[in-house]
Write a protein that holds these residues in place. Structure first.
Motif, PDB file in Angstrom:
ATOM      1  N   LEU A  22       0.439  13.971   5.285  1.00 44.24           N
ATOM      2  CA  LEU A  22       0.132  13.867   6.709  1.00 44.24           C
ATOM      3  C   LEU A  22      -0.164  12.406   7.023  1.00 44.24           C
ATOM      4  O   LEU A  22      -1.087  11.821   6.458  1.00 44.24           O
ATOM      5  CB  LEU A  22      -1.091  14.722   7.042  1.00 44.24           C
ATOM      6  CG  LEU A  22      -1.017  16.196   6.614  1.00 44.24           C
ATOM      7  CD1 LEU A  22      -2.366  16.870   6.795  1.00 44.24           C
ATOM      8  CD2 LEU A  22       0.067  16.915   7.391  1.00 44.24           C
ATOM      9  N   SER A  23       0.623  11.828   7.930  1.00 40.81           N
ATOM     10  CA  SER A  23       0.403  10.423   8.272  1.00 40.81           C
ATOM     11  C   SER A  23       0.531  10.236   9.774  1.00 40.81           C
ATOM     12  O   SER A  23       0.834  11.163  10.503  1.00 40.81           O
ATOM     13  CB  SER A  23       1.383   9.530   7.508  1.00 40.81           C
ATOM     14  OG  SER A  23       2.713   9.924   7.716  1.00 40.81           O
ATOM     15  N   GLY A  24       0.269   9.000  10.200  1.00 41.92           N
ATOM     16  CA  GLY A  24       0.225   8.729  11.628  1.00 41.92           C
ATOM     17  C   GLY A  24      -1.178   8.952  12.159  1.00 41.92           C
ATOM     18  O   GLY A  24      -1.389   9.127  13.352  1.00 41.92           O
ATOM     19  N   LEU A  25      -2.156   8.984  11.256  1.00 42.34           N
ATOM     20  CA  LEU A  25      -3.547   9.279  11.601  1.00 42.34           C
ATOM     21  C   LEU A  25      -4.396   8.016  11.576  1.00 42.34           C
ATOM     22  O   LEU A  25      -4.163   7.117  10.770  1.00 42.34           O
ATOM     23  CB  LEU A  25      -4.140  10.267  10.585  1.00 42.34           C
ATOM     24  CG  LEU A  25      -3.423  11.594  10.431  1.00 42.34           C
ATOM     25  CD1 LEU A  25      -3.959  12.354   9.242  1.00 42.34           C
ATOM     26  CD2 LEU A  25      -3.572  12.396  11.704  1.00 42.34           C
ATOM     27  N   THR A  26      -5.420   8.012  12.413  1.00 47.35           N
ATOM     28  CA  THR A  26      -6.399   6.933  12.374  1.00 47.35           C
ATOM     29  C   THR A  26      -7.643   7.452  11.648  1.00 47.35           C
ATOM     30  O   THR A  26      -7.828   8.661  11.489  1.00 47.35           O
ATOM     31  CB  THR A  26      -6.768   6.467  13.794  1.00 47.35           C
ATOM     32  OG1 THR A  26      -7.241   7.594  14.532  1.00 47.35           O
ATOM     33  CG2 THR A  26      -5.556   5.848  14.495  1.00 47.35           C
ATOM     34  N   ARG A  27      -8.475   6.524  11.200  1.00 47.78           N
ATOM     35  CA  ARG A  27      -9.673   6.901  10.440  1.00 47.78           C
ATOM     36  C   ARG A  27     -10.568   7.884  11.188  1.00 47.78           C
ATOM     37  O   ARG A  27     -11.158   8.766  10.574  1.00 47.78           O
ATOM     38  CB  ARG A  27     -10.469   5.652  10.051  1.00 47.78           C
ATOM     39  CG  ARG A  27      -9.833   4.889   8.925  1.00 47.78           C
ATOM     40  CD  ARG A  27     -10.702   3.708   8.526  1.00 47.78           C
ATOM     41  NE  ARG A  27     -10.039   2.910   7.520  1.00 47.78           N
ATOM     42  CZ  ARG A  27     -10.470   2.802   6.274  1.00 47.78           C
ATOM     43  NH1 ARG A  27     -11.575   3.393   5.889  1.00 47.78           N
ATOM     44  NH2 ARG A  27      -9.803   2.054   5.417  1.00 47.78           N
ATOM     45  N   ASP A  28     -10.681   7.741  12.501  1.00 43.93           N
ATOM     46  CA  ASP A  28     -11.545   8.649  13.256  1.00 43.93           C
ATOM     47  C   ASP A  28     -10.963  10.067  13.358  1.00 43.93           C
ATOM     48  O   ASP A  28     -11.662  10.995  13.756  1.00 43.93           O
ATOM     49  CB  ASP A  28     -11.868   8.083  14.649  1.00 43.93           C
ATOM     50  CG  ASP A  28     -10.646   7.892  15.524  1.00 43.93           C
ATOM     51  OD1 ASP A  28      -9.599   7.466  14.999  1.00 43.93           O
ATOM     52  OD2 ASP A  28     -10.741   8.145  16.737  1.00 43.93           O
ATOM     53  N   GLN A  29      -9.714  10.270  12.981  1.00 41.52           N
ATOM     54  CA  GLN A  29      -9.080  11.598  13.005  1.00 41.52           C
ATOM     55  C   GLN A  29      -9.069  12.261  11.628  1.00 41.52           C
ATOM     56  O   GLN A  29      -8.756  13.446  11.509  1.00 41.52           O
ATOM     57  CB  GLN A  29      -7.639  11.466  13.503  1.00 41.52           C
ATOM     58  CG  GLN A  29      -7.544  10.925  14.918  1.00 41.52           C
ATOM     59  CD  GLN A  29      -6.126  10.509  15.276  1.00 41.52           C
ATOM     60  OE1 GLN A  29      -5.316  10.148  14.411  1.00 41.52           O
ATOM     61  NE2 GLN A  29      -5.839  10.543  16.569  1.00 41.52           N
ATOM     62  N   GLU A  30      -9.427  11.520  10.598  1.00 42.90           N
ATOM     63  CA  GLU A  30      -9.302  11.993   9.219  1.00 42.90           C
ATOM     64  C   GLU A  30     -10.080  13.292   8.959  1.00 42.90           C
ATOM     65  O   GLU A  30      -9.510  14.269   8.464  1.00 42.90           O
ATOM     66  CB  GLU A  30      -9.775  10.903   8.254  1.00 42.90           C
ATOM     67  CG  GLU A  30      -9.686  11.296   6.798  1.00 42.90           C
ATOM     68  CD  GLU A  30     -10.086  10.175   5.855  1.00 42.90           C
ATOM     69  OE1 GLU A  30     -10.138  10.455   4.647  1.00 42.90           O
ATOM     70  OE2 GLU A  30     -10.341   9.032   6.293  1.00 42.90           O
ATOM     71  N   ALA A  74      -6.224  10.298  -0.486  1.00 44.70           N
ATOM     72  CA  ALA A  74      -6.298   9.717   0.853  1.00 44.70           C
ATOM     73  C   ALA A  74      -6.023   8.225   0.705  1.00 44.70           C
ATOM     74  O   ALA A  74      -6.637   7.554  -0.122  1.00 44.70           O
ATOM     75  CB  ALA A  74      -7.672   9.952   1.470  1.00 44.70           C
ATOM     76  N   LEU A  75      -5.087   7.732   1.473  1.00 51.10           N
ATOM     77  CA  LEU A  75      -4.749   6.311   1.455  1.00 51.10           C
ATOM     78  C   LEU A  75      -5.166   5.711   2.785  1.00 51.10           C
ATOM     79  O   LEU A  75      -4.860   6.270   3.837  1.00 51.10           O
ATOM     80  CB  LEU A  75      -3.236   6.137   1.245  1.00 51.10           C
ATOM     81  CG  LEU A  75      -2.656   6.836   0.020  1.00 51.10           C
ATOM     82  CD1 LEU A  75      -1.149   6.884   0.097  1.00 51.10           C
ATOM     83  CD2 LEU A  75      -3.107   6.125  -1.236  1.00 51.10           C
ATOM     84  N   ARG A  76      -5.853   4.605   2.732  1.00 49.52           N
ATOM     85  CA  ARG A  76      -6.337   3.961   3.960  1.00 49.52           C
ATOM     86  C   ARG A  76      -5.907   2.502   3.975  1.00 49.52           C
ATOM     87  O   ARG A  76      -6.058   1.800   2.991  1.00 49.52           O
ATOM     88  CB  ARG A  76      -7.858   4.058   4.032  1.00 49.52           C
ATOM     89  CG  ARG A  76      -8.355   5.485   4.136  1.00 49.52           C
ATOM     90  CD  ARG A  76      -9.865   5.586   4.032  1.00 49.52           C
ATOM     91  NE  ARG A  76     -10.277   6.966   3.882  1.00 49.52           N
ATOM     92  CZ  ARG A  76     -10.369   7.592   2.711  1.00 49.52           C
ATOM     93  NH1 ARG A  76     -10.087   6.962   1.597  1.00 49.52           N
ATOM     94  NH2 ARG A  76     -10.734   8.861   2.661  1.00 49.52           N
ATOM     95  N   LEU A  77      -5.393   2.087   5.124  1.00 49.29           N
ATOM     96  CA  LEU A  77      -5.015   0.700   5.344  1.00 49.29           C
ATOM     97  C   LEU A  77      -5.440   0.331   6.752  1.00 49.29           C
ATOM     98  O   LEU A  77      -4.923   0.907   7.721  1.00 49.29           O
ATOM     99  CB  LEU A  77      -3.505   0.501   5.163  1.00 49.29           C
ATOM    100  CG  LEU A  77      -2.981  -0.907   5.388  1.00 49.29           C
ATOM    101  CD1 LEU A  77      -3.565  -1.876   4.359  1.00 49.29           C
ATOM    102  CD2 LEU A  77      -1.472  -0.939   5.311  1.00 49.29           C
ATOM    103  N   ASP A  78      -6.384  -0.574   6.834  1.00 48.65           N
ATOM    104  CA  ASP A  78      -6.973  -0.934   8.123  1.00 48.65           C
ATOM    105  C   ASP A  78      -7.484   0.344   8.794  1.00 48.65           C
ATOM    106  O   ASP A  78      -8.292   1.045   8.205  1.00 48.65           O
ATOM    107  CB  ASP A  78      -5.980  -1.707   8.996  1.00 48.65           C
ATOM    108  CG  ASP A  78      -5.541  -3.021   8.353  1.00 48.65           C
ATOM    109  OD1 ASP A  78      -6.383  -3.662   7.673  1.00 48.65           O
ATOM    110  OD2 ASP A  78      -4.370  -3.399   8.516  1.00 48.65           O
ATOM    111  N   ASN A  79      -6.978   0.666   9.967  1.00 42.34           N
ATOM    112  CA  ASN A  79      -7.448   1.861  10.674  1.00 42.34           C
ATOM    113  C   ASN A  79      -6.566   3.090  10.421  1.00 42.34           C
ATOM    114  O   ASN A  79      -6.793   4.148  10.984  1.00 42.34           O
ATOM    115  CB  ASN A  79      -7.548   1.575  12.193  1.00 42.34           C
ATOM    116  CG  ASN A  79      -8.341   2.640  12.916  1.00 42.34           C
ATOM    117  OD1 ASN A  79      -9.354   3.122  12.417  1.00 42.34           O
ATOM    118  ND2 ASN A  79      -7.868   3.030  14.090  1.00 42.34           N
TER     119      ASN A  79
END
Length: 168
Positions: A105-113, A130-135
């Motif tokens: 699942l991608s196209g998500l921002t941190r506040d939606q995780e 979970a992979l995070r890059l910037d927001n």
């Protein structure tokens, strides 16, 4: 690790994820999008990149197209779409996933995780990465296989038996 044999790119756009999967896995990929122009571009990109025969590009709104169900269950599903559609499609995506299969699942921002994680966890999927890059966030989730569920259940029974035996 088992290689994904049945791959689905939901909301394919230009088909970049479908192309990458077809090239890397050398398996057929079903790529759908609500936009007919995106589907046309995906098919064109597939031909230009030498994987035309491996990609089936179809115009479909959501998961109810007969083509989607004809190819299911899937070992790997890509869904690079907005959070609200990911929420609405959580049940359907979970049901289309083969036991042991993964959804990315991608196209998500941190506040939606946390919100999207909850939508899929309640349907029996577990977070594997979970992979995070910037927001931005990418969630890799798995539907437990029947074997994994049985092992866990048997493990729980053994622990209960040990606790009840006075040895714990």
């Amino acid at each position: 690790r088992q290689r994904a044999a049945r791959v689905f790119d939901l909301g394919t756009g230009t088909g970049v994820l479908a192309l990458a999967a077809a090239k890397a896995l050398r398996h057929k990929v079903l790529a759908t999008d609500i936009d007919a122009e995106a589907v046309r571009v995906t098919a064109l990109n597939a031909r230009h990149n030498g994987v035309g025969p491996l990609i089936t590009a179809v115009t479909a709104a959501g998961l109810h197209a007969p083509t989607v169900h004809a190819h299911a269950p899937f070992d790997l599903i890509f869904a690079n779409i907005l959070a609200k559609p990911l929420e609405r499609l959580a049940t359907g995506i979970s049901e289309l996933l083969a036991p042991g299969g993964h959804v990315i699942l991608s196209g998500l921002t941190r506040d939606q995780e946390r919100w999207i994680l909850a939508c899929y966890r309640v349907r029996g999927l577990v977070l594997t990465q979970a992979l995070r890059l910037d927001n931005w966030v990418v969630l890799v989730m798995q539907r437990k296989s029947t074997q994994q569920k049985t092992r866990k259940k048997n493990s729980s029974r053994v622990k209960s038996a040990v606790r009840g035996s006075g040895y714990a």
